[in-house]
Design a protein around this motif. Structure first.
Motif, PDB file in Angstrom:
ATOM      1  N   GLU A   1      49.486  32.057  52.545  1.00  0.00           N
ATOM      2  CA  GLU A   1      49.232  32.393  51.640  1.00  0.00           C
ATOM      3  C   GLU A   1      50.562  31.548  50.503  1.00  0.00           C
ATOM      4  O   GLU A   1      50.523  31.135  49.855  1.00  0.00           O
TER       5      GLU A   1
ATOM      6  N   LYS B   1      49.323  28.068  49.335  1.00  0.00           N
ATOM      7  CA  LYS B   1      48.794  28.250  48.489  1.00  0.00           C
ATOM      8  C   LYS B   1      49.307  28.349  46.881  1.00  0.00           C
ATOM      9  O   LYS B   1      49.109  27.741  46.314  1.00  0.00           O
TER      10      LYS B   1
ATOM     11  N   TYR C   1      47.408  45.049  41.417  1.00  0.00           N
ATOM     12  CA  TYR C   1      46.995  43.077  41.896  1.00  0.00           C
ATOM     13  C   TYR C   1      45.478  43.380  40.976  1.00  0.00           C
ATOM     14  O   TYR C   1      45.109  43.003  39.809  1.00  0.00           O
TER      15      TYR C   1
ATOM     16  N   THR D   1      44.119  41.313  37.300  1.00  0.00           N
ATOM     17  CA  THR D   1      43.787  41.049  37.282  1.00  0.00           C
ATOM     18  C   THR D   1      42.490  41.399  36.211  1.00  0.00           C
ATOM     19  O   THR D   1      42.286  40.563  35.795  1.00  0.00           O
TER      20      THR D   1
ATOM     21  N   ILE E   1      41.284  38.728  32.861  1.00  0.00           N
ATOM     22  CA  ILE E   1      40.326  38.128  32.917  1.00  0.00           C
ATOM     23  C   ILE E   1      39.888  38.825  31.720  1.00  0.00           C
ATOM     24  O   ILE E   1      39.527  38.376  30.976  1.00  0.00           O
TER      25      ILE E   1
ATOM     26  N   MET F   1      41.032  35.593  29.215  1.00  0.00           N
ATOM     27  CA  MET F   1      40.403  34.773  29.629  1.00  0.00           C
ATOM     28  C   MET F   1      39.342  35.015  28.408  1.00  0.00           C
ATOM     29  O   MET F   1      38.731  33.354  28.042  1.00  0.00           O
ATOM     30  N   LYS F   2      38.429  36.010  28.089  1.00  0.00           N
ATOM     31  CA  LYS F   2      37.228  35.822  27.658  1.00  0.00           C
ATOM     32  C   LYS F   2      37.495  35.270  26.205  1.00  0.00           C
ATOM     33  O   LYS F   2      37.223  35.163  25.092  1.00  0.00           O
TER      34      LYS F   2
ATOM     35  N   SER G   1      39.357  31.176  26.038  1.00  0.00           N
ATOM     36  CA  SER G   1      38.551  30.442  26.913  1.00  0.00           C
ATOM     37  C   SER G   1      39.225  29.010  27.427  1.00  0.00           C
ATOM     38  O   SER G   1      38.689  28.307  28.125  1.00  0.00           O
TER      39      SER G   1
ATOM     40  N   ILE H   1      41.092  29.192  30.858  1.00  0.00           N
ATOM     41  CA  ILE H   1      40.026  29.496  32.165  1.00  0.00           C
ATOM     42  C   ILE H   1      40.916  29.324  32.871  1.00  0.00           C
ATOM     43  O   ILE H   1      41.513  29.697  34.114  1.00  0.00           O
ATOM     44  N   ALA H   2      41.410  27.495  32.918  1.00  0.00           N
ATOM     45  CA  ALA H   2      41.024  27.548  34.178  1.00  0.00           C
ATOM     46  C   ALA H   2      42.989  27.642  34.505  1.00  0.00           C
ATOM     47  O   ALA H   2      43.285  28.225  36.097  1.00  0.00           O
TER      48      ALA H   2
ATOM     49  N   LEU I   1      42.943  31.430  35.345  1.00  0.00           N
ATOM     50  CA  LEU I   1      42.311  31.311  36.948  1.00  0.00           C
ATOM     51  C   LEU I   1      43.493  31.013  38.593  1.00  0.00           C
ATOM     52  O   LEU I   1      42.783  31.283  39.631  1.00  0.00           O
TER      53      LEU I   1
ATOM     54  N   VAL J   1      45.436  33.679  39.028  1.00  0.00           N
ATOM     55  CA  VAL J   1      44.703  34.929  39.715  1.00  0.00           C
ATOM     56  C   VAL J   1      44.794  34.474  41.042  1.00  0.00           C
ATOM     57  O   VAL J   1      44.328  35.781  41.835  1.00  0.00           O
ATOM     58  N   TRP J   2      44.261  33.717  41.390  1.00  0.00           N
ATOM     59  CA  TRP J   2      44.064  32.934  42.604  1.00  0.00           C
ATOM     60  C   TRP J   2      45.332  33.224  43.450  1.00  0.00           C
ATOM     61  O   TRP J   2      46.274  34.358  44.690  1.00  0.00           O
TER      62      TRP J   2
ATOM     63  N   ARG K   1      45.950  36.704  43.915  1.00  0.00           N
ATOM     64  CA  ARG K   1      44.793  36.872  45.438  1.00  0.00           C
ATOM     65  C   ARG K   1      45.711  36.991  45.954  1.00  0.00           C
ATOM     66  O   ARG K   1      45.718  37.501  47.713  1.00  0.00           O
TER      67      ARG K   1
ATOM     68  N   ARG L   1      47.319  39.437  49.322  1.00  0.00           N
ATOM     69  CA  ARG L   1      46.452  39.242  51.088  1.00  0.00           C
ATOM     70  C   ARG L   1      47.911  39.111  51.870  1.00  0.00           C
ATOM     71  O   ARG L   1      47.374  39.731  52.730  1.00  0.00           O
TER      72      ARG L   1
END
Lengths: 242, 242
Positions: free
Chosen positions: A107, A110, A173, A177, A181, A184-185, A188, A191-192, A195, A198-199, A202, A206
């Protein structure tokens, strides 16, 4: 029993204890390395430090080597010493803990890869994401440090608080998140990169799960209770009864 | 060795073999249950079947029970029978495989929970997401079926193709996620439900990782090679040399 036979037995048990201690030391060494990987990965992401992120990725091999080495030590110990009861529990507990440490390392990797991706993305990063990563990263690092200290002191009681922290982490978390989100709205074009944040969150969530697994393995090792799939109150109840 | 002693030894070995067979049978039973959980979760999501999703969540306990039971069988077997060499490898391999099966079950649960969330979301679902879930779900289920068949036949060679499938799965996951992110930019009102589809794809990608772990445990059990952290060509080379 002859004097000579007693000497030999004592020698065998001493060597066994030494090997168990060496095994636990290696696990703690791996734990320290993984803890540093997580802290570095989080710092790299927050500060946009691609050099540090690359260093985290380069250290993966060291974590993997320790993983294989400790696992082989466990198998050798069981095959040669044929431990029973609490010694067997210790070896099996360590064998499972290694898996969780290795996955915490994954993780961290990542998060390091996401740092490199974020550095290449042209859309402006949004401050709120970094604040969440810093906050969750700090929490996860504290949890990881606590569980490794608990292993070092062989203190199963110390881990009950860790499971509670993991529940708080999951809640934070979810909230973070949700915020991202919502952003993001409205943004836009970002967004990438949002995200990717967000990963990263996450991945931290974990890691918290793996820390909880580590706590469970320690309780199993010390107390002989299998605490998976039970809630905190039940675990506390079972520990109190021992 | 007296006739009587030989009888006793034979009896002990027979019982040990019976216990190993029973252990493997339980693992395959758990595998079959988890395979069904994944297939049902994917179908529930694609068809928006909240009843089926709830059934998946209700079955979690059954998976957890098998997990604890098999793990205790492994510990008892090592403690009482003190297996060495290939028998020990088999028990330790099964003990690790249980962890991966349990985590595959967790991912199926996540997909079931996402199904319930998607059913409550008012924004229109986007067809492209469901197509990806169906495609990756089918692939993951085929992989899981293959690895369980390989366990049933104790056929390590059969698993090399599985690792290759996991690489393809990762690539498809990346492509599908990229498509969904592109859609989010144009349909910002659907971001929340599109993200839920992304989470479902990520759960499938993680199941693929666990299937690869299962394949590695089987190779280790049958061949005594630790294949983690090696690439496919190296693994094939090592198998060929055995």
């Amino acid at each position: 029993m002859t004097q000579e036979k007693m000497q030999v037995d004592k020698h065998i048990f001493q060597r066994f204890d030494e090997e168990l201690t060496a095994l636990l030391d290696r696990l703690l060494e791996m734990g320290g390395l993984v803890e540093k990987q997580v802290a570095d990965a989080v710092r790299a992401l927050i500060e946009g430090d691609t050099e540090l992120a690359s260093a985290v990725l380069a250290n993966e091999e060291q974590v993997d080597d320790l993983d294989v080495e400790i696992d082989q030590m466990c198998v050798r110990l069981i095959a040669i010493r044929q431990p029973t009861a609490s010694d067997l529990r210790l070896v099996l507990g360590i064998s499972k803990s290694v898996l969780d440490l290795e996955r915490i390392g994954d993780e961290a990797n990542k998060i390091a890869k996401l740092t490199l991706q974020l550095a290449e993305q042209m859309d402006a990063p949004i401050e709120i994401g970094y604040v969440s990563v810093r906050r969750l990263g700090q929490k996860v690092n504290d949890m990881l440090k606590s569980v490794l200290d608990a292993y070092g002191n062989f203190d199963a009681e110390a881990t009950v608080g860790i499971a509670r922290n993991d529940d708080q982490l999951d809640e934070e978390y979810q909230n973070s998140t949700g915020e991202l989100i919502a952003h993001m709205k409205e943004h836009s074009s970002s967004i990438a990169s949002l995200l990717n944040i967000v990963w990263a969150l996450r991945a931290l969530e974990r890691i918290g799960d793996h820390v909880e697994n580590l706590a469970e393995h320690l309780i199993y090792t010390v107390k002989g209770i299998d605490v998976r799939h039970h809630n905190l109150a039940e675990i506390q109840h079972q520990i109190d009864r021992k």
